[in-house]
Design an enzyme around this catalytic site. Structure first.
Site, PDB file in Angstrom:
ATOM      1  N   ASP A 114      11.457 -28.762 -10.347  1.00 59.87           N
ATOM      2  CA  ASP A 114      10.691 -29.200 -11.497  1.00 59.87           C
ATOM      3  C   ASP A 114      11.195 -29.171 -12.912  1.00 59.87           C
ATOM      4  O   ASP A 114      10.902 -29.824 -13.799  1.00 59.87           O
ATOM      5  CB  ASP A 114       9.508 -28.110 -11.549  1.00 59.87           C
ATOM      6  CG  ASP A 114       8.249 -28.962 -10.687  1.00 59.87           C
ATOM      7  OD1 ASP A 114       8.582 -29.438  -9.700  1.00 59.87           O
ATOM      8  OD2 ASP A 114       7.142 -28.660 -10.979  1.00 59.87           O
ATOM      9  N   CYS A 170      10.665 -22.870  -4.439  1.00 63.46           N
ATOM     10  CA  CYS A 170      10.510 -23.342  -5.511  1.00 63.46           C
ATOM     11  C   CYS A 170       8.832 -24.052  -5.567  1.00 63.46           C
ATOM     12  O   CYS A 170       8.520 -24.194  -4.712  1.00 63.46           O
ATOM     13  CB  CYS A 170      11.587 -24.414  -6.323  1.00 63.46           C
ATOM     14  SG  CYS A 170      13.087 -23.209  -6.835  1.00 63.46           S
ATOM     15  N   ASP A 171       8.551 -24.670  -6.731  1.00 63.91           N
ATOM     16  CA  ASP A 171       7.140 -24.842  -7.234  1.00 63.91           C
ATOM     17  C   ASP A 171       6.248 -25.566  -6.141  1.00 63.91           C
ATOM     18  O   ASP A 171       5.425 -25.062  -5.719  1.00 63.91           O
ATOM     19  CB  ASP A 171       7.302 -25.739  -8.618  1.00 63.91           C
ATOM     20  CG  ASP A 171       8.008 -24.994  -9.712  1.00 63.91           C
ATOM     21  OD1 ASP A 171       8.660 -24.229  -9.339  1.00 63.91           O
ATOM     22  OD2 ASP A 171       7.613 -25.135 -10.744  1.00 63.91           O
ATOM     23  N   CYS A 208      13.717 -19.760 -10.673  1.00 64.32           N
ATOM     24  CA  CYS A 208      13.920 -19.408 -12.108  1.00 64.32           C
ATOM     25  C   CYS A 208      13.383 -18.046 -12.273  1.00 64.32           C
ATOM     26  O   CYS A 208      12.238 -17.409 -11.941  1.00 64.32           O
ATOM     27  CB  CYS A 208      13.280 -20.313 -12.985  1.00 64.32           C
ATOM     28  SG  CYS A 208      14.312 -22.000 -12.755  1.00 64.32           S
ATOM     29  N   GLU A 228       3.731 -31.748 -15.667  1.00 63.90           N
ATOM     30  CA  GLU A 228       3.891 -30.586 -16.509  1.00 63.90           C
ATOM     31  C   GLU A 228       4.241 -30.724 -17.754  1.00 63.90           C
ATOM     32  O   GLU A 228       5.161 -31.402 -18.095  1.00 63.90           O
ATOM     33  CB  GLU A 228       4.687 -29.365 -15.871  1.00 63.90           C
ATOM     34  CG  GLU A 228       4.128 -28.832 -14.517  1.00 63.90           C
ATOM     35  CD  GLU A 228       5.260 -27.985 -14.044  1.00 63.90           C
ATOM     36  OE1 GLU A 228       4.772 -27.396 -13.091  1.00 63.90           O
ATOM     37  OE2 GLU A 228       6.471 -27.586 -14.577  1.00 63.90           O
ATOM     38  N   SER A 283       4.049 -25.880 -16.959  1.00 63.53           N
ATOM     39  CA  SER A 283       4.751 -25.048 -16.295  1.00 63.53           C
ATOM     40  C   SER A 283       4.435 -23.615 -16.242  1.00 63.53           C
ATOM     41  O   SER A 283       3.850 -23.290 -17.128  1.00 63.53           O
ATOM     42  CB  SER A 283       6.426 -25.191 -16.822  1.00 63.53           C
ATOM     43  OG  SER A 283       7.155 -24.274 -16.511  1.00 63.53           O
TER      44      SER A 283
END
Length: 551
Positions: A78, A119-120, A191, A441, A467
Site C-alpha cells: 500500500d 501486510c494490509d 511497517c 487511502e 492508511s
C-alpha cells in the site's frame, strides 16, 4: 482425511502419478496434506522474507507428520501504491487473494492450511479465505519491521510521508528528505507502527487464529522463525482433532478482536476487514458492534502514528496477550473460547504479562476512557463514517467551510500549493468503493496536512479510507458514498461542516430545501473503467458493510 478425494483408491492412480512426478513418495501421500499459502514476493518489504517463514512452517509440518504443499498468491504494498492509480487496486486485491486461496484449497482438498502474509490487504484476504473454506487453519505473519534511526530519533515510513509536507512548507530541505529515505525503513517486515498491517497482525492473535506472539514478534528476530515452526506443527494437531476455522472465528472472537483494536488505537481499515472476515465466517458484525465495544474499552496504547512507541515496544511490553490481560480485568475478554493453540484464551492469559506500563497502560490510567476508533453519523453520513480518535489531540468539535475535491490528486495539489487554510474542511469524494473505484487511502493528503503543521487546524472528510499511518482530524468511510448519491455528493465549496466528537456526529449545515434542489440537479460522475476495476465497481458494496462483493 479430506485429501483422500485426490489420493486414495484405484481411480486415483493417475493423480498419485502426477504427485510422484514432483518427487512425492507414497509415505508422504499417506500423511495429511497441508496447504501452505504463501504471499512471498519481491514487491513488499513485509513479504520479501516470507520464503524463510514458509520453509520454517513446512519444517514444522514435516516434524509433526504432515506433508506440506506450498503455493503462492499475490500481494500489493500500500505504501508504494499510495497517491496514484495503483491504490485503486489495493482493496480490490483483498477479494482476489481470498478467491485464489479458495480455488487452490478446493481443488487439492487440503486437510488443513497455513496462510502466510504480513501486510494490509493480504492478511484479511487470507483470513476471508480460511473462514470461507472452514477447514483446520492457522495464520502466521512475517512480523513487524523495526523502526529506523535518523538524527538521534526513531523514525518510520510515516515520518517520510509527513516530511514531504515539511519540505513543501519550507521546514525541511530536500537534501534532508533524501537522507531520511535511507534510514526510515531499515529492513524487512510490515511497517513499524500500528498501521493497518500490524493492526491486522495483532488482531489475528486476538481472534485466536494465530499462535501467541504472532502479532508482535519482529521480522528479524529468531522468535519469528520459532513461531512459524510451531505453526507448522500445530496445524497437524488441528487436523487430527478436526478443529476448523469457524470453531475459532466465533462472534466472541470478533468481539475480543474489536476490544483489542480499540485498546491499541488501531487502523480504521480494520472496520472494513473485520466485517468482511466475519461475513465469510457467518458472523453478523456491524458498525454498531464497533461503536458499542469502543464505548466501554479504554485506549491503553499509543503507538506510531498516534504516539512515540512502535510495535517492537509493544512486543517487549507483553504483546497482544499483555493487552488482553489488561482488558480482562474489566471483563472485556471472552476467556472460555478456543484458540488454534488448542488452549482457551483464559489458559493463555495465565502466562501473560505486562512489563512496561508506559507502553500498555493500566486500565486505571488509560490514555482515554473509550476506544481509539469512533463511528460518526449525521446528515453528511447517514449510514456512518469512521474516525481514529486516538490520533486526534485536543479537538472535540470542529466546524468549518468545505473545500471540495472530486479526487485525491486534486486535493493533494491544492494542499501542497497552499490553497488550504486553517479552519477548512477538505472534502475528497468519488473515492469510495464503487466511485473510486477501490476506496483509495488518503495518506498523502493527510500527511501533507500534518507535515505542514495543519493537522490540528484542518479536517479532512472522505468517502475513501485512510492508511493506518494517518493522524489528525480525518473522517473516512462516509456512507452512502458520492457515487451512490450520498449527501457528500451534494456538498459545495463554502458549505459549513460540523464534526462533533462529543456527540459522535458529522453534519452538513445546509437546509433541507437547498439539498433537495441540489439532489434534483445532481448527476453521477461516470468513469471509463476496464478490466478488473470495471467488474469490481459493479459488485462492491458500501463501506458500512465492509466493502464486500455481492454474490
Amino acid at each position: 482425511m479430506r485429501s483422500d478425494v485426490i489420493k486414495k483408491g484405484i481411480e486415483r492412480a493417475p493423480h498419485r502419478s502426477l504427485f510422484k512426478a514432483m518427487g512425492f513418495t507414497d509415505e508422504e501421500l499417506e500423511r495429511p496434506l497441508i496447504g501452505v499459502a504463501n504471499s512471498f514476493n519481491e514487491l513488499i518489504p513485509g513479504h520479501i522474507h516470507l520464503r524463510k517463514i514458509a520453509e520454517a512452517v513446512k519444517a514444522g509440518i514435516r516434524m509433526a507428520g504432515g506433508t506440506p504443499l506450498e503455493f503462492n498468491t499475490i500481494g500489493i504494498c500500500d505504501g508504494i501504491a499510495m497517491n496514484h492509480l495503483g491504490m485503486k487496486y489495493s482493496l480490490p486485491s483483498r477479494e482476489l487473494i481470498a478467491d485464489s486461496v479458495e480455488l487452490v484449497a478446493r481443488v487439492y482438498h487440503f486437510d488443513g492450511i497455513v496462510v502466510i502474509a504480513s501486510c494490509d490487504k493480504i492478511i484479511p484476504g487470507m483470513l476471508m479465505a480460511i473462514a470461507r473454506l472452514n477447514i483446520p487453519a492457522i495464520f502466521v505473519s512475517g512480523g513487524p519491521m523495526l523502526p529506523g534511526r535518523f538524527k538521534g530519533e526513531y523514525v518510520d515510513v510515516k515520518t517520510v510521508f509527513e516530511a514531504v509536507g515539511a519540505v513543501k512548507a519550507g521546514k525541511m530541505s530536500y537534501e534532508e528528505l533524501k537522507l531520511l529515505e535511507n534510514f526510515a525503513c531499515p529492513g524487512c517486515g510490515s511497517c513499524a507502527g500500528m498501521f493497518t498491517a500490524n493492526t491486522m497482525n495483532a488482531l489475528t492473535e486476538a481472534l485466536g487464529i494465530s499462535l501467541p506472539w504472532n502479532g508482535t514478534a519482529p521480522a528479524p528476530y529468531a522468535h519469528r522463525i520459532r513461531i512459524a515452526k510451531e505453526t507448522g506443527m500445530q496445524i497437524v494437531k488441528l487436523v487430527e482433532k478436526d478443529v476448523k476455522a469457524r470453531d475459532i472465528l466465533t462472534r466472541e472472537a470478533f468481539e475480543d478482536a474489536i476490544a483489542v483494536d480499540m485498546a491499541l488505537g488501531g487502523s480504521t481499515n480494520t472496520v472494513l476487514h473485520l466485517m468482511a472476515i466475519a461475513n465469510e465466517a457467518k458472523v453478523d458484525l456491524s458498525l454498531e458492534d464497533f461503536d458499542r465495544i469502543s464505548e466501554k474499552t479504554p485506549t491503553l496504547a499509543k503507538l506510531s502514528p498516534a504516539g512515540k512507541h512502535f510495535v517492537v515496544d509493544l512486543y517487549e511490553a507483553g504483546g497482544i496477550l499483555g493487552v488482553m490481560k489488561r482488558l480482562s480485568e474489566l471483563g472485556l475478554i471472552h476467556e472460555d473460547r478456543l484458540t488454534v493453540s488448542l488452549k482457551t484464551v483464559g489458559e493463555l492469559l495465565k502466562s501473560a504479562f505486562v512489563s512496561r506500563d508506559d507502553v500498555i497502560r493500566p486500565v486505571t490510567n488509560p490514555y482515554h476512557p473509550r476506544g481509539g476508533i469512533m463511528i460518526l453519523r449525521g446528515t453528511l453520513a447517514p449510514n456512518g463514517a469512521v474516525i481514529k480518535v486516538s490520533a486526534v489531540e485536543g479537538v472535540e468539535v470542529f466546524e468549518g467551510p468545505a473545500k471540495v475535491f472530486d479526487s485525491e490528486e486534486e486535493a493533494t495539489a491544492a494542499i501542497l500549493s497552499g490553497k488550504i487554510e486553517r479552519g477548512d474542511v477538505v472534502v475528497i469524494r468519488y473515492e469510495g468503493p464503487k466511485g473510486g473505484p477501490g476506496m483509495r487511502e488518503m495518506l498523502t493528503p493527510t500527511s501533507a496536512i500534518a507535515g505542514m503543521g495543519l493537522d490540528k487546524d484542518v479536517a479532512l472528510v472522505t468517502d475513501g479510507r485512510f492508511s493506518g499511518a494517518t493522524r489528525g482530524l480525518s473522517v473516512g468511510h462516509v456512507s452512502p458514498e458520492a457515487a451512490e448519491g450520498g449527501p457528500i455528493a451534494l456538498v459545495k465549496d463554502g458549505d459549513i461542516i460540523r464534526i462533533d466528537l462529543k456527540n459522535k456526529r458529522i453534519d452538513l449545515l445546509v437546509d433541507e430545501e437547498e439539498l433537495r434542489k441540489r439532489r434534483e440537479e445532481w448527476k453521477p460522475k461516470v468513469k471509463e473503467l476496464t478490466g478488473y476495476l470495471k467488474r469490481y465497481s459493479t459488485l462492491v458494496t458500501s463501506a458500512n458493510t465492509g466493502a464486500i462483493l455481492r454474490h
